[in-house]
Design a protein around this motif. Structure first.
Motif, PDB file in Angstrom:
ATOM      1  N   ALA A 236       0.119  17.390   9.292  1.00  0.00           N
ATOM      2  CA  ALA A 236      -0.769  18.255  10.078  1.00  0.00           C
ATOM      3  C   ALA A 236      -2.148  17.620  10.167  1.00  0.00           C
ATOM      4  O   ALA A 236      -2.664  17.097   9.167  1.00  0.00           O
ATOM      5  N   TYR A 237      -2.755  17.686  11.345  1.00  0.00           N
ATOM      6  CA  TYR A 237      -4.107  17.163  11.579  1.00  0.00           C
ATOM      7  C   TYR A 237      -4.856  18.130  12.489  1.00  0.00           C
ATOM      8  O   TYR A 237      -4.250  18.867  13.270  1.00  0.00           O
ATOM      9  N   LYS A 238      -6.169  18.092  12.402  1.00  0.00           N
ATOM     10  CA  LYS A 238      -6.978  18.932  13.283  1.00  0.00           C
ATOM     11  C   LYS A 238      -6.887  18.478  14.730  1.00  0.00           C
ATOM     12  O   LYS A 238      -6.873  19.287  15.650  1.00  0.00           O
ATOM     13  N   ASP A 239      -6.822  17.176  14.931  1.00  0.00           N
ATOM     14  CA  ASP A 239      -6.715  16.629  16.279  1.00  0.00           C
ATOM     15  C   ASP A 239      -6.299  15.170  16.156  1.00  0.00           C
ATOM     16  O   ASP A 239      -6.089  14.656  15.049  1.00  0.00           O
ATOM     17  N   LEU A 240      -6.176  14.481  17.279  1.00  0.00           N
ATOM     18  CA  LEU A 240      -5.723  13.089  17.261  1.00  0.00           C
ATOM     19  C   LEU A 240      -6.736  12.170  16.601  1.00  0.00           C
ATOM     20  O   LEU A 240      -6.362  11.192  15.937  1.00  0.00           O
ATOM     21  N   GLN A 241      -8.026  12.462  16.755  1.00  0.00           N
ATOM     22  CA  GLN A 241      -9.041  11.641  16.105  1.00  0.00           C
ATOM     23  C   GLN A 241      -8.958  11.777  14.592  1.00  0.00           C
ATOM     24  O   GLN A 241      -9.068  10.794  13.858  1.00  0.00           O
ATOM     25  N   SER A 242      -8.746  12.997  14.116  1.00  0.00           N
ATOM     26  CA  SER A 242      -8.575  13.218  12.681  1.00  0.00           C
ATOM     27  C   SER A 242      -7.343  12.484  12.168  1.00  0.00           C
ATOM     28  O   SER A 242      -7.361  11.924  11.059  1.00  0.00           O
ATOM     29  N   ARG A 243      -6.285  12.486  12.946  1.00  0.00           N
ATOM     30  CA  ARG A 243      -5.083  11.745  12.568  1.00  0.00           C
ATOM     31  C   ARG A 243      -5.400  10.273  12.397  1.00  0.00           C
ATOM     32  O   ARG A 243      -4.998   9.632  11.409  1.00  0.00           O
ATOM     33  N   GLU A 244      -6.128   9.692  13.368  1.00  0.00           N
ATOM     34  CA  GLU A 244      -6.469   8.275  13.304  1.00  0.00           C
ATOM     35  C   GLU A 244      -7.298   7.960  12.071  1.00  0.00           C
ATOM     36  O   GLU A 244      -7.039   6.990  11.350  1.00  0.00           O
ATOM     37  N   GLU A 245      -8.295   8.779  11.794  1.00  0.00           N
ATOM     38  CA  GLU A 245      -9.178   8.535  10.651  1.00  0.00           C
ATOM     39  C   GLU A 245      -8.434   8.695   9.328  1.00  0.00           C
ATOM     40  O   GLU A 245      -8.643   7.905   8.395  1.00  0.00           O
ATOM     41  N   THR A 246      -7.561   9.691   9.242  1.00  0.00           N
ATOM     42  CA  THR A 246      -6.809   9.925   8.010  1.00  0.00           C
ATOM     43  C   THR A 246      -5.844   8.787   7.721  1.00  0.00           C
ATOM     44  O   THR A 246      -5.724   8.320   6.582  1.00  0.00           O
ATOM     45  N   ARG A 247      -5.163   8.321   8.737  1.00  0.00           N
ATOM     46  CA  ARG A 247      -4.215   7.228   8.549  1.00  0.00           C
ATOM     47  C   ARG A 247      -4.935   5.925   8.199  1.00  0.00           C
ATOM     48  O   ARG A 247      -4.468   5.146   7.362  1.00  0.00           O
ATOM     49  N   ASN A 248      -6.074   5.672   8.837  1.00  0.00           N
ATOM     50  CA  ASN A 248      -6.836   4.466   8.515  1.00  0.00           C
ATOM     51  C   ASN A 248      -7.372   4.506   7.091  1.00  0.00           C
ATOM     52  O   ASN A 248      -7.440   3.474   6.407  1.00  0.00           O
ATOM     53  N   ALA A 249      -7.743   5.697   6.626  1.00  0.00           N
ATOM     54  CA  ALA A 249      -8.267   5.829   5.266  1.00  0.00           C
ATOM     55  C   ALA A 249      -7.217   5.462   4.221  1.00  0.00           C
ATOM     56  O   ALA A 249      -7.549   4.936   3.152  1.00  0.00           O
ATOM     57  N   ALA A 250      -5.946   5.721   4.527  1.00  0.00           N
ATOM     58  CA  ALA A 250      -4.883   5.391   3.574  1.00  0.00           C
ATOM     59  C   ALA A 250      -4.812   3.891   3.329  1.00  0.00           C
ATOM     60  O   ALA A 250      -4.531   3.443   2.205  1.00  0.00           O
ATOM     61  N   TRP A 251      -5.099   3.099   4.348  1.00  0.00           N
ATOM     62  CA  TRP A 251      -5.029   1.648   4.195  1.00  0.00           C
ATOM     63  C   TRP A 251      -6.154   1.108   3.315  1.00  0.00           C
ATOM     64  O   TRP A 251      -6.065  -0.022   2.822  1.00  0.00           O
ATOM     65  N   ARG A 252      -7.184   1.889   3.098  1.00  0.00           N
ATOM     66  CA  ARG A 252      -8.275   1.447   2.225  1.00  0.00           C
ATOM     67  C   ARG A 252      -8.019   1.779   0.757  1.00  0.00           C
ATOM     68  O   ARG A 252      -8.830   1.464  -0.105  1.00  0.00           O
ATOM     69  N   LYS A 253      -6.894   2.417   0.484  1.00  0.00           N
ATOM     70  CA  LYS A 253      -6.543   2.785  -0.885  1.00  0.00           C
ATOM     71  C   LYS A 253      -5.582   1.753  -1.459  1.00  0.00           C
ATOM     72  O   LYS A 253      -4.566   1.433  -0.856  1.00  0.00           O
ATOM     73  N   ARG A 254      -5.940   1.268  -2.594  1.00  0.00           N
ATOM     74  CA  ARG A 254      -5.116   0.246  -3.236  1.00  0.00           C
ATOM     75  C   ARG A 254      -3.744   0.820  -3.598  1.00  0.00           C
ATOM     76  O   ARG A 254      -3.627   1.813  -4.305  1.00  0.00           O
ATOM     77  N   GLY A 255      -2.704   0.217  -3.109  1.00  0.00           N
ATOM     78  CA  GLY A 255      -1.344   0.648  -3.390  1.00  0.00           C
ATOM     79  C   GLY A 255      -0.600   1.147  -2.165  1.00  0.00           C
ATOM     80  O   GLY A 255       0.630   1.073  -2.119  1.00  0.00           O
TER      81      GLY A 255
END
Length: 284
Positions: A236-255
């Motif tokens: 679930a996401y608030k909108d498509l921009q939130s989806r993009e930001e949330t998914r990109n943030a995962a790549w900055r997490k080690r593992g």
């Protein structure tokens, strides 16, 4: 010749106009009624939070929740384009009655129209509290439900095709709970290589922690009947921009990158749907 617009029959107008047990707002308020390897060497390529041994039991027993006996059904209805509005109206009039009727051991989890992905499509997710006995009990009762049989007959005239799957939920995902909106939902579907479901589960048992900070993880399921070795992840996401930001943030997490590295080779095909909730959906 101009296309014939889809119309609702007199019988369906009775369904739409007839008094239900509760109105739409009451249905939304009551939505929570039922909620409260390819080879042996691949098992040692990464460290897992919860590793299960595929040789000791059926995959469904190893991967699903032990404390619940929930069974899920997901339905995909491809609707005639000119009939989508009529289909939604008919669905919103009838399905909440089953959800609210305590004689039926089934409850709505979510109802959507596909926004991006396969067009003119409706997706419904049901929960059967009590597993296969609850499913059979519900099916037997529906055979004698004249209103539901009339609904199915009318609905069939609006559809191009339909399919469904029976699902179990992964033990490491949260159980889907009603949530307030507005949200958009992404259903990511993965068709795995046979024999790789345990490896998928072991990797995601570790990786799910990287995808929970924004409460985007709604539910994770794997198929038991229908097309097999299919996984559905619901976000679930608030909108498509939130989806993009949330998914990109995962790549900055080690593992997180390790999870992608180890699971991509397990996938034969993957698909993403962006979906909009219907008015009756407990997931808004």
């Amino acid at each position: 010749m101009a296309p014939r617009l889809c119309s609702i029959s007199a019988a369906s107008r009775r369904l739409l106009g007839g008094p239900g047990p509760r109105n739409t707002d009451a249905a939304a308020a009551s939505a929570a009624r039922f909620y409260s390897k390819d080879n042996e060497g691949s098992w040692f390529r990464s460290l897992f939070v919860h590793k299960v041994d595929p040789r000791k039991d059926a995959h469904s027993t190893l991967l699903s929740k032990k404390e619940t006996s929930n069974l899920y059904k997901i339905q995909f209805h491809n609707v005639k384009p000119e009939c989508l509005d009529a289909y939604n109206s008919l669905t919103e009039a009838v399905l909440p009655k089953l959800h609210l009727d305590e004689d039926y051991p089934c409850s709505l989890v979510g109802n959507w129209n596909t926004w991006y992905g396969e067009q003119d499509q409706a997706v419904h997710l049901w929960r059967f509290s009590g597993g296969y006995p609850a499913l059979m009990d519900c099916m037997n009762k529906l055979k004698n439900n004249k209103e539901y049989l009339e609904f199915r007959k009318e609905r069939s005239q609006m559809l191009l095709s339909r399919r469904n799957q029976m699902l179990l939920e992964f033990s490491f995902w949260n159980e889907p709970q009603p949530r307030a909106g507005p949200n958009i939902y992404e259903l990511r579907t993965y068709k795995l290589k046979p024999g790789t479901m345990i490896e998928w589960g072991n990797n995601w048992a570790r990786a799910i922690k990287y995808r929970q900070e924004n409460q985007e993880a709604v539910g994770g399921f794997f198929s038991q009947i229908g097309e097999l070795y299919v996984v559905h992840h619901l976000w679930a996401y608030k909108d498509l921009q939130s989806r993009e930001e949330t998914r990109n943030a995962a790549w900055r997490k080690r593992g997180w990158d390790q999870n992608v590295y180890y699971t991509v080779p397990l996938v034969r095909h993957m698909e993403s749907r962006i979906m909009i909730p219907l008015k009756i959906s407990p997931l808004q």
